[in-house]
Design a protein around this motif. Sequence first.
Motif, PDB file in Angstrom:
ATOM      1  N   UNK A  27       0.517  -1.385  -0.146  1.00 46.41           N
ATOM      2  CA  UNK A  27      -0.075  -0.238   0.164  1.00 46.41           C
ATOM      3  C   UNK A  27       1.221   0.954   0.291  1.00 46.41           C
ATOM      4  N   UNK A  28       1.631   1.436   0.787  1.00 55.97           N
ATOM      5  CA  UNK A  28       3.027   2.187   1.234  1.00 55.97           C
ATOM      6  C   UNK A  28       3.147   2.093  -0.609  1.00 55.97           C
ATOM      7  N   UNK A  29       3.929   1.364  -1.656  1.00 57.38           N
ATOM      8  CA  UNK A  29       4.688   2.157  -2.604  1.00 57.38           C
ATOM      9  C   UNK A  29       2.994   2.249  -3.502  1.00 57.38           C
ATOM     10  N   UNK A  30       2.189   1.339  -3.565  1.00 59.62           N
ATOM     11  CA  UNK A  30       1.279   2.255  -4.741  1.00 59.62           C
ATOM     12  C   UNK A  30       1.331   4.016  -4.094  1.00 59.62           C
ATOM     13  N   UNK A  31       0.622   3.515  -3.157  1.00 64.95           N
ATOM     14  CA  UNK A  31       0.859   5.723  -2.717  1.00 64.95           C
ATOM     15  C   UNK A  31       2.172   5.894  -2.846  1.00 64.95           C
ATOM     16  N   UNK A  32       3.133   5.967  -2.742  1.00 63.54           N
ATOM     17  CA  UNK A  32       4.344   6.652  -3.563  1.00 63.54           C
ATOM     18  C   UNK A  32       4.035   6.889  -5.146  1.00 63.54           C
ATOM     19  N   UNK A  33       4.273   5.779  -5.649  1.00 68.49           N
ATOM     20  CA  UNK A  33       3.465   5.451  -7.133  1.00 68.49           C
ATOM     21  C   UNK A  33       2.635   6.662  -8.019  1.00 68.49           C
ATOM     22  N   UNK A  34       1.387   6.625  -6.452  1.00 65.33           N
ATOM     23  CA  UNK A  34       0.452   7.480  -7.695  1.00 65.33           C
ATOM     24  C   UNK A  34       0.475   8.665  -7.455  1.00 65.33           C
ATOM     25  N   UNK A  35       1.519   9.067  -5.805  1.00 63.02           N
ATOM     26  CA  UNK A  35       1.936  10.374  -5.650  1.00 63.02           C
ATOM     27  C   UNK A  35       3.100  11.241  -6.422  1.00 63.02           C
ATOM     28  N   UNK A  36       3.389  10.222  -7.324  1.00 66.27           N
ATOM     29  CA  UNK A  36       4.905  10.381  -8.243  1.00 66.27           C
ATOM     30  C   UNK A  36       4.048  10.595  -9.302  1.00 66.27           C
ATOM     31  N   UNK A  37       2.378   9.605 -10.158  1.00 65.60           N
ATOM     32  CA  UNK A  37       2.132  10.041 -11.371  1.00 65.60           C
ATOM     33  C   UNK A  37       0.819  10.991 -11.128  1.00 65.60           C
ATOM     34  N   UNK A  38       0.465  11.746  -9.938  1.00 65.51           N
ATOM     35  CA  UNK A  38      -0.412  12.698 -10.096  1.00 65.51           C
ATOM     36  C   UNK A  38       0.627  13.918 -10.188  1.00 65.51           C
TER      37      UNK A  38
END
Length: 72
Positions: free
Chosen positions: A22-33
């Motif tokens: 979940x943490x890694x998904x959150x970091x990836x989403x933050x970068x894409x956004x």
Amino acid sequence: MLSEHFELIESLMTNFAIAALFLLIGLAIQDVLKKGDVPKIGRFFVWLVLFLGMAGFIAKGIIQFFVERSLG
């Protein structure tokens, strides 16, 4: 010692692995956004969905704990 607590260790490691995911998904989403220049309302809904998914996982764990405790 290890064989006695194998199920508990397996359960804890699974929960920690999913939390890390979940943490890694959150970091990836933050970068894409950030790179995609997404409007504020879009960011809000993306984070809302991610939070609800995480909250559902936590709720499942709590419910499972109480059900298993009451059955055995």
